[in-house]
Structures are given as C-alpha cells and as structure tokens.
Design a protein around this motif. Structure first.
Motif, short mmCIF file in Angstrom:
data_model
loop_
_atom_site.label_atom_id
_atom_site.label_comp_id
_atom_site.label_asym_id
_atom_site.label_seq_id
_atom_site.Cartn_x
_atom_site.Cartn_y
_atom_site.Cartn_z
N GLN A 273 -48.27 -9.82 -42.55
CA GLN A 273 -49.49 -10.24 -41.87
C GLN A 273 -50.47 -9.08 -41.68
O GLN A 273 -51.57 -9.28 -41.15
N TYR A 311 -49.58 -2.43 -35.28
CA TYR A 311 -50.28 -3.69 -35.52
C TYR A 311 -51.20 -3.98 -34.34
O TYR A 311 -51.42 -3.10 -33.49
N ARG A 315 -51.44 -9.97 -34.58
CA ARG A 315 -50.10 -9.94 -35.16
C ARG A 315 -49.04 -10.03 -34.06
O ARG A 315 -47.99 -10.66 -34.25
#
Length: 465
Positions: A273, A311, A315
């Motif tokens: 992702q 992240y 996420r």
C-alpha cells in the motif's frame, strides 16, 4: 529422537489411516480420509493443536474458485497460478509439484467449504508480490489461529479421533519400507504403539531444529524463529532413514516484518500500500516490493538486525481495519507515531535529517519525479503524508520449504523413483513449491501445500486401506 525400527511390535490398537500432526495439513488429510470411509487417528504432540498454521496469517492462494468468481475474478486459472509459482522461484521450483498444487488447491478449498463448512473470503484490496490475480483466500477472522480452529471444529464434528500430548518418535516399518506402526511418547514417559494401514506425515519441516537450520540455511540461522517449536525435522530424519528422495532443503519462508522485540507479525500489505523500510541510519536499503520472504535476509543484514517500517495515517487505518495482528501490535505499544518527520524521528530514535531526506525522496518518486535507485515503482501508490507511523521489525524464519518428494498421490518417493508402499507426506513435511532459496517463496505457499497435499494424502491414503 526420531527413529526407524524394523522390529514390528505388538500394537495397543490399529487404525486405517494414522496422521502425525494436527495443523492445517493433518486436519485436512483427516477430513478427506474420513469422508472416504476410513477410520482415522490424528496424533498431535501438543496439549492443544496449533502449530505453524496458528502462527501464520491464514491466507491460502487458490485459482479458479467460486469464491473468486463471487468478487468478479473470473480469469484466474491453475496454469496462470503455476506460472506465478515458477516465476517467483526463477524457474527453480519442482515443476511437477507446482502444477500439482496449482491444480489441486481450488477443488480442495471448495471441498472444505462444502464438506467442513469452512467459510472463505477472497482478499481483493491488494495484490501480494508475485500474484497476478486476487486469489488469496482467508476465513472471516483473517488469522491462522481462526483457520486452525475452524478445521479443528470440523474434525471434532466428524468424530475423528485426535490424540494430543502424543509425541511420535519411532516408525515401525518392514524391510520393504511398509509402515506398520508408530511409537508414541506420552507426558508421563510411557510409550504407546499405534498400528496403521497407511501413515501420513503432516508434521512440518525443521525450522525448530537449530542444528539443521545452521546446516541447510545458514543465512537465516542468526534470525528470529517465528514458527512452531515442534517443527524439529522428524519427517526429514525418517525419510533419510527410509531412502526417500529429499529436495530443496535450503528452501524456506522468511519474513522481513516481525515487530521487534514484540514478536508480532506486521502484514506486508502495508508495503504493497506504499509503506517503506529504512535501516537505523534512516535510509532505504532495498526494493520493498520484491517479496517479504527474501526481505528477511535483507533486514538481518542491517545494523542491529532491525529495520523500521514507515508509513502514514491512511496506511495505518488500512492495517487497523484489516489485520488482527496489527491491532495486537498497536495494543502492545509497538507502533510509534509523529505528526511530523521530526516528531517521528524523536519517537523512533532515527536520525532526523536522513529520515526527512528519505521521506522527501519517496514523496517525489510517488509523483513521478525521478527513478528509484532500488528499482521500486512508487507511482502505483499515493505519496506518504503526515502524520507518520513506524514500527521496528526484524527478519525471521517462519518455516522450511524443502522435504520429502511426493508422487501425484502424495506417497513418499524413494531416491530411485519408486514410492514407499503406504507412507504419505503433506504440508511442510513434503517438498514444497518454492524451490531451493528464500526468494522462491510466493505468498501463501505454506498453506497452499498444507491444504492441497493434505487433501491428496487423505484421499489416497484412505483408498489404500
């Protein structure tokens, strides 16, 4: 210690099909054999069955299933899946076994749904590395423990005998290699001898045997072991003693994202992702999209054998919503956060300047500015933006992938190409489909062969009784 004896003893009782191991492979084999009308006994060394299945994500790849069709995936095939398996190992997997697994797993998954009531859902919000289609199946809870629990409930409902606290140590075979009985050690030190018409080894590989790990896969010997302690290589030892063909003992599944020191799996879906990994210098060191198995060695090679997953809020929210293990990591305090890069650096102890430069670089790459020196395409995911999150991780050995070579009916093959009369193997006890190296592991390969080969072993073992 595992042993082979040619002195056939008097047995305490005898069953049609005897199975060593009550993980996903052994339980699948038990259900398949019992449905065929065989009397089945499953031996489990622990007081409560869990094994590597419970420690896994519980995700099983399978092509051409009705569960895929339900979400609109209608163009997946065993041939396409087999091609993905072979591509991930650079053509080094056993091609016959890869095709056997790819052709068997779909029918096995649908059979588990119909016969054992196992509910499957296909994950369609991301593609794991190397998979050309959305084909990863999971039970609703999305954990290996839940998959194990559902299979165990099905075995109990089918009135299949499950003997726990039963450590199989000795195989009693005649001079032709036919298995007649298994010697089982009980917690009080007594030994029981259980006779059988057919025997299935579903006791996984050797990841819990430090000596064998150092011998066959020294590159991961210094890493964490995130597998079941009972995976001590009994099947390999028995196979060697019986002249079985052993293959790809250097193959294994690693994982480059085990929260440290908490020992909680952080799903690689975060990387898919758009998350990144940095070392203690705040710098990226690899193409994170290559695969989580080979990433284990890359992380271990970093200072302190650790890295940080970096992240952002989007996420983080994705992982919280989708992965119970990640929620466990949050609860354990493994996840660090900062509204800015400076705050994240303070929370993690990473050097602020280097971390800021790394994040700025990947933000630019995500916008199409420049080319990543590590070869990753950042344009396929949105750029990272504050607030930021991080978790310290290490590389780990999950389970080995080499083992006993089986025929198409899951019987164990000798080195000369013949098969042992009534000995079957499945799951981690059998040679898998990942080839001889860590990078050959395609996401889900462990449960793929556990269920596919367990299904074959159970059916064919029952047919031989």
């Amino acid at each position: 210690m595992p042993a082979i004896s040619h002195d056939i003893p008097v047995t305490d009782f005898t069953t049609d099909v005897l199975i060593i191991g009550a993980g996903a492979s052994g339980l699948t084999a038990a259900l398949a054999a019992a449905e065929s009308g065989a009397q089945v006994v499953v031996l489990e060394r622990d007081a409560s069955p869990s094994g590597s299945t419970s420690m896994s994500s519980g995700f099983v790849p399978a092509p051409a299933t009705r569960f895929q069709a339900a979400i609109g995936v209608t163009d997946d095939t065993p041939d396409l899946f087999c091609a993905d398996l072979m591509a991930k190992s650079y053509g080094k997997s056993d091609a016959r076994l890869a095709r056997l697994a790819a052709q068997t797993i779909g029918p096995a998954m649908e059979w588990l749904a119909d016969s054992a009531g196992v509910e499957w859902h296909v994950l369609d919000d991301f593609l794991y590395p190397g998979h050309a289609r959305h084909r990863m199946h999971a039970v609703p809870e999305k954990t290996g423990a839940a998959l194990e629990a559902r299979l165990l409930a099905a075995v109990i409902a089918a009135d299949i005998a499950l003997v726990t606290d039963a450590l199989a140590e000795t195989l009693y075979v005649d001079t032709d290699g036919k298995a007649h009985a298994v010697g089982v050690m009980r917690p009080d030190g007594t030994c029981e001898v259980i006779g059988c018409k057919t025997l299935i080894l579903a006791c996984n590989g050797y990841g819990g045997n430090a000596q064998m790990v150092a011998e066959h896969i020294p590159q991961i010997a210094g890493g964490e072991y995130y597998g079941h302690a009972g995976n001590t290589g009994h099947a390999v030892a028995w196979g060697q003693a019986l002249g079985a063909e052993l293959k790809h003992l250097s193959g294994y599944q690693g994982h480059g994202s085990l929260a440290h020191p908490h020992g909680i799996l952080i799903s690689w879906a975060l990387m898919m992702q758009g998350a990144i990994q940095v070392n203690s210098d705040g710098r990226r060191f690899s193409n994170e999209m290559g695969g989580y198995s080979e990433q284990a060695v890359k992380v271990i090679d970093q200072t302190g054998r650790v890295a940080w997953n970096i992240y952002d809020q989007a996420r983080h929210d994705f992982a919280v919503a989708g992965f119970p293990d990640y929620r466990e990591a949050v609860a354990a305090g493994a996840i660090k956060t900062g509204a800015t890069v400076a705050e994240l650096a303070a929370a993690t102890g990473l050097p602020e300047a280097a971390l800021a430069a790394t994040i700025t670089e990947v933000q630019a790459l995500a916008k199409g500015d420049g080319t990543d020196a590590q070869g990753r395409d950042f344009t396929v995911t949105p750029p990272l933006s504050g607030p930021f999150f991080a978790v310290k991780v290490t590389g780990a050995l999950f389970h080995t992938q080499g083992g006993l070579v089986i025929a198409d009916d899951a019987r164990v093959m000798r080195a000369d190409g013949t098969t042992l009369p009534n000995l079957f193997a499945s799951g981690g006890a059998a040679c898998g489909v990942s080839g001889p190296a860590v990078e050959g592991y395609l996401s889900g390969n462990g449960l793929l062969t556990a269920i596919a080969f367990g299904y074959l072993a159970g059916r064919h073992a029952a047919a031989q009784t």
